[in-house]
Design a protein around this motif. Structure first.
Motif, PDB file in Angstrom:
ATOM      1  N   ASN A   1       2.584  -7.687  13.831  1.00  0.00           N
ATOM      2  CA  ASN A   1       2.394  -6.408  14.119  1.00  0.00           C
ATOM      3  C   ASN A   1       3.759  -5.597  13.937  1.00  0.00           C
ATOM      4  O   ASN A   1       3.634  -4.391  13.784  1.00  0.00           O
ATOM      5  N   GLN A   2       4.906  -5.996  13.950  1.00  0.00           N
ATOM      6  CA  GLN A   2       6.067  -5.168  13.876  1.00  0.00           C
ATOM      7  C   GLN A   2       6.850  -5.322  12.580  1.00  0.00           C
ATOM      8  O   GLN A   2       7.421  -4.366  12.107  1.00  0.00           O
ATOM      9  N   LYS A   3       7.027  -6.267  12.097  1.00  0.00           N
ATOM     10  CA  LYS A   3       7.560  -6.701  10.927  1.00  0.00           C
ATOM     11  C   LYS A   3       7.180  -6.090   9.574  1.00  0.00           C
ATOM     12  O   LYS A   3       7.637  -5.532   8.565  1.00  0.00           O
ATOM     13  N   ILE A   4       5.614  -6.331   9.582  1.00  0.00           N
ATOM     14  CA  ILE A   4       4.896  -6.027   8.233  1.00  0.00           C
ATOM     15  C   ILE A   4       3.842  -4.943   8.249  1.00  0.00           C
ATOM     16  O   ILE A   4       3.228  -4.837   9.351  1.00  0.00           O
ATOM     17  N   GLY A   5       4.039  -4.213   7.405  1.00  0.00           N
ATOM     18  CA  GLY A   5       3.151  -2.747   7.275  1.00  0.00           C
ATOM     19  C   GLY A   5       2.151  -2.885   6.127  1.00  0.00           C
ATOM     20  O   GLY A   5       2.724  -3.200   4.917  1.00  0.00           O
ATOM     21  N   PHE A   6       0.939  -3.034   6.300  1.00  0.00           N
ATOM     22  CA  PHE A   6      -0.170  -3.236   5.225  1.00  0.00           C
ATOM     23  C   PHE A   6      -0.712  -1.948   4.943  1.00  0.00           C
ATOM     24  O   PHE A   6      -1.166  -1.250   5.753  1.00  0.00           O
ATOM     25  N   VAL A   7      -0.712  -1.730   3.723  1.00  0.00           N
ATOM     26  CA  VAL A   7      -1.615  -0.548   3.218  1.00  0.00           C
ATOM     27  C   VAL A   7      -2.722  -1.098   2.301  1.00  0.00           C
ATOM     28  O   VAL A   7      -2.509  -1.975   1.121  1.00  0.00           O
ATOM     29  N   PHE A   8      -4.195  -0.972   2.833  1.00  0.00           N
ATOM     30  CA  PHE A   8      -5.157  -1.936   2.088  1.00  0.00           C
ATOM     31  C   PHE A   8      -5.740  -1.149   1.093  1.00  0.00           C
ATOM     32  O   PHE A   8      -5.540  -0.168   1.077  1.00  0.00           O
ATOM     33  N   GLN A   9      -6.138  -1.945  -0.026  1.00  0.00           N
ATOM     34  CA  GLN A   9      -6.855  -1.397  -1.313  1.00  0.00           C
ATOM     35  C   GLN A   9      -8.122  -0.445  -0.728  1.00  0.00           C
ATOM     36  O   GLN A   9      -7.920   0.683  -1.478  1.00  0.00           O
ATOM     37  N   SER A  10      -8.678  -0.655   0.277  1.00  0.00           N
ATOM     38  CA  SER A  10      -9.812   0.251   0.550  1.00  0.00           C
ATOM     39  C   SER A  10      -9.509   0.987   2.051  1.00  0.00           C
ATOM     40  O   SER A  10     -10.539   1.151   2.827  1.00  0.00           O
ATOM     41  N   TYR A  11      -8.323   1.256   2.015  1.00  0.00           N
ATOM     42  CA  TYR A  11      -7.745   2.229   3.172  1.00  0.00           C
ATOM     43  C   TYR A  11      -7.894   1.566   4.622  1.00  0.00           C
ATOM     44  O   TYR A  11      -7.054   1.462   5.629  1.00  0.00           O
ATOM     45  N   HIS A  12      -9.178   1.086   5.222  1.00  0.00           N
ATOM     46  CA  HIS A  12      -9.572   0.672   6.210  1.00  0.00           C
ATOM     47  C   HIS A  12      -9.120   1.404   7.358  1.00  0.00           C
ATOM     48  O   HIS A  12      -8.719   1.126   8.632  1.00  0.00           O
TER      49      HIS A  12
ATOM     50  N   SER B   1      -9.783  14.050   1.661  1.00  0.00           N
ATOM     51  CA  SER B   1      -9.948  13.618   0.342  1.00  0.00           C
ATOM     52  C   SER B   1      -9.416  12.143   0.289  1.00  0.00           C
ATOM     53  O   SER B   1      -8.646  11.699   1.085  1.00  0.00           O
ATOM     54  N   GLY B   2      -9.714  11.619  -0.878  1.00  0.00           N
ATOM     55  CA  GLY B   2      -9.617  10.252  -1.061  1.00  0.00           C
ATOM     56  C   GLY B   2      -7.689  10.137  -0.939  1.00  0.00           C
ATOM     57  O   GLY B   2      -7.397   9.120  -0.462  1.00  0.00           O
ATOM     58  N   GLY B   3      -7.128  11.014  -1.575  1.00  0.00           N
ATOM     59  CA  GLY B   3      -5.756  11.055  -1.689  1.00  0.00           C
ATOM     60  C   GLY B   3      -5.080  11.048  -0.103  1.00  0.00           C
ATOM     61  O   GLY B   3      -4.117  10.445   0.118  1.00  0.00           O
ATOM     62  N   GLN B   4      -5.814  12.110   0.607  1.00  0.00           N
ATOM     63  CA  GLN B   4      -5.278  12.232   1.916  1.00  0.00           C
ATOM     64  C   GLN B   4      -5.558  10.853   2.824  1.00  0.00           C
ATOM     65  O   GLN B   4      -4.933  10.582   3.479  1.00  0.00           O
ATOM     66  N   ARG B   5      -6.742  10.324   2.503  1.00  0.00           N
ATOM     67  CA  ARG B   5      -7.117   9.156   3.286  1.00  0.00           C
ATOM     68  C   ARG B   5      -5.908   7.945   2.994  1.00  0.00           C
ATOM     69  O   ARG B   5      -5.466   7.178   3.870  1.00  0.00           O
ATOM     70  N   GLN B   6      -5.793   7.980   1.589  1.00  0.00           N
ATOM     71  CA  GLN B   6      -4.659   7.056   1.301  1.00  0.00           C
ATOM     72  C   GLN B   6      -3.223   7.213   1.916  1.00  0.00           C
ATOM     73  O   GLN B   6      -2.488   6.471   2.424  1.00  0.00           O
ATOM     74  N   ARG B   7      -2.774   8.548   2.175  1.00  0.00           N
ATOM     75  CA  ARG B   7      -1.952   8.750   2.724  1.00  0.00           C
ATOM     76  C   ARG B   7      -1.581   8.454   4.249  1.00  0.00           C
ATOM     77  O   ARG B   7      -0.978   8.154   4.824  1.00  0.00           O
ATOM     78  N   VAL B   8      -2.870   8.709   4.815  1.00  0.00           N
ATOM     79  CA  VAL B   8      -3.148   8.249   6.432  1.00  0.00           C
ATOM     80  C   VAL B   8      -2.856   6.971   6.342  1.00  0.00           C
ATOM     81  O   VAL B   8      -2.198   6.172   7.352  1.00  0.00           O
ATOM     82  N   ALA B   9      -3.500   5.943   5.422  1.00  0.00           N
ATOM     83  CA  ALA B   9      -3.254   4.727   5.333  1.00  0.00           C
ATOM     84  C   ALA B   9      -1.812   4.137   5.355  1.00  0.00           C
ATOM     85  O   ALA B   9      -1.266   3.394   6.089  1.00  0.00           O
ATOM     86  N   ILE B  10      -1.046   4.933   4.543  1.00  0.00           N
ATOM     87  CA  ILE B  10       0.295   4.694   4.358  1.00  0.00           C
ATOM     88  C   ILE B  10       1.082   5.257   5.729  1.00  0.00           C
ATOM     89  O   ILE B  10       2.024   4.427   6.458  1.00  0.00           O
ATOM     90  N   ALA B  11       0.725   6.262   6.243  1.00  0.00           N
ATOM     91  CA  ALA B  11       1.390   6.879   7.549  1.00  0.00           C
ATOM     92  C   ALA B  11       1.054   5.626   8.672  1.00  0.00           C
ATOM     93  O   ALA B  11       2.185   5.392   9.332  1.00  0.00           O
ATOM     94  N   ARG B  12      -0.012   5.187   8.534  1.00  0.00           N
ATOM     95  CA  ARG B  12      -0.334   4.146   9.570  1.00  0.00           C
ATOM     96  C   ARG B  12       0.655   2.865   9.624  1.00  0.00           C
ATOM     97  O   ARG B  12       1.245   2.187  10.471  1.00  0.00           O
TER      98      ARG B  12
END
Ligand code: ATP
Ligand code: MG
Length: 222
Positions: free
Chosen positions: A82-93, A144-155
């Motif tokens: 939860n704290q140390k690792i941030g995951f960006v998934f292939q399919s955003y999630h 858009s797909g790119g924006q979703r990807q960026r949300v996943a990164i922000a998360r």
């Protein structure tokens, strides 16, 4: 920071046994930016899930900060995830019923000691870093797909992780958007010292990272 020794992963279904990872050894040091390349199906996502403690290897050893993961209690493991690792998934999630800002806040909900106000602030800061401040109240299907990807990164960023594991973060994007995401990741690595392991099919992007690890059929080839 992260050390994998002799990692094997075998998926067993009724009809077929797949060796997804075959005796993989990989060490990632603090502050490194490593990319992982290899053909589809060679085990990249499997490796990332194991590094992120989302999946267990069939055999082999994992050390985090010099300690075998088997020596961590369940509570400590949950803390690491939860704290140390941030995951960006292939399919955003992303969660479709939640707005952008709520999606980004979600991982912080499971942390004790983070107030609602602080969650919002952190989520806003993370969305700002990926250039999505104007979209906080949109829902994922309005992006858009790119924006979703960026949300996943922000998360992933909202939690200030020490390590980001990103599975093809630019895989669904055009080259301009891909460059932008890459710049965000490079900036995080250089300015904030975040350790990053990124799976990519893009040779140009991989060459921008410090080290490229190549896989073929579950084995590391270079
Ligand atoms: N849950 C599962 N059950 C059975 N086999 C699986 C499972 N997950 C993955 N595999 C198999 O393990 C192998 C590695 O899969 P993985 O998703 O790690 O590949 P990848 O390198 O990430 O591919 P891609 O580039 O297409 O994302 C594949 O042959 C895949 O079919
Ligand atoms: Mg994959």
């Amino acid at each position: 920071m992260l050390k994998l020794t002799d990692i094997e992963k075998v998926y067993q279904t009724k009809t077929i046994e797949t060796v997804a990872l075959n005796r993989v050894n990989l060490t990632v040091s603090k502050g490194e930016f490593v990319s992982i390349m290899g053909p589809s199906g060679c085990g990249k996502s499997t490796l990332l899930s194991i590094m992120g403690l989302l999946d267990e290897p069939t055999s082999g050893h994992i050390e985090i900060d010099g300690r075998p993961v088997t020596s961590y209690s369940d509570r400590e493991l949950a803390h690491l995830r939860n704290q140390k690792i941030g995951f960006v998934f292939q399919s955003y999630h992303l969660i479709h019923d939640l707005s952008v800002i709520d999606n980004v806040e979600l991982p912080l909900l499971y942390r004790s000691g983070v107030s609602g106000k602080e969650r919002r602030q952190r989520a806003h800061a993370a969305l700002d870093k990926v250039g999505l401040s104007a979209r906080t109240n949109h829902f994922p299907n309005q992006l858009s797909g790119g924006q979703r990807q960026r949300v996943a990164i922000a998360r992933a960023l909202a939690g200030n992780p020490e390590i980001i594991l990103a599975d093809e973060p630019t895989g669904n994007l055009d080259s301009v958007m891909g460059e932008e995401i890459m710049d965000i990741l490079l900036g995080l690595n250089r300015r904030e010292g975040t350790t990053i392991v990124m799976v990519t099919h893009d040779e140009q992007q991989a060459l921008k990272t410090e080290r490229v690890v190549r896989f073929f059929d579950g084995s590391q080839v270079s």
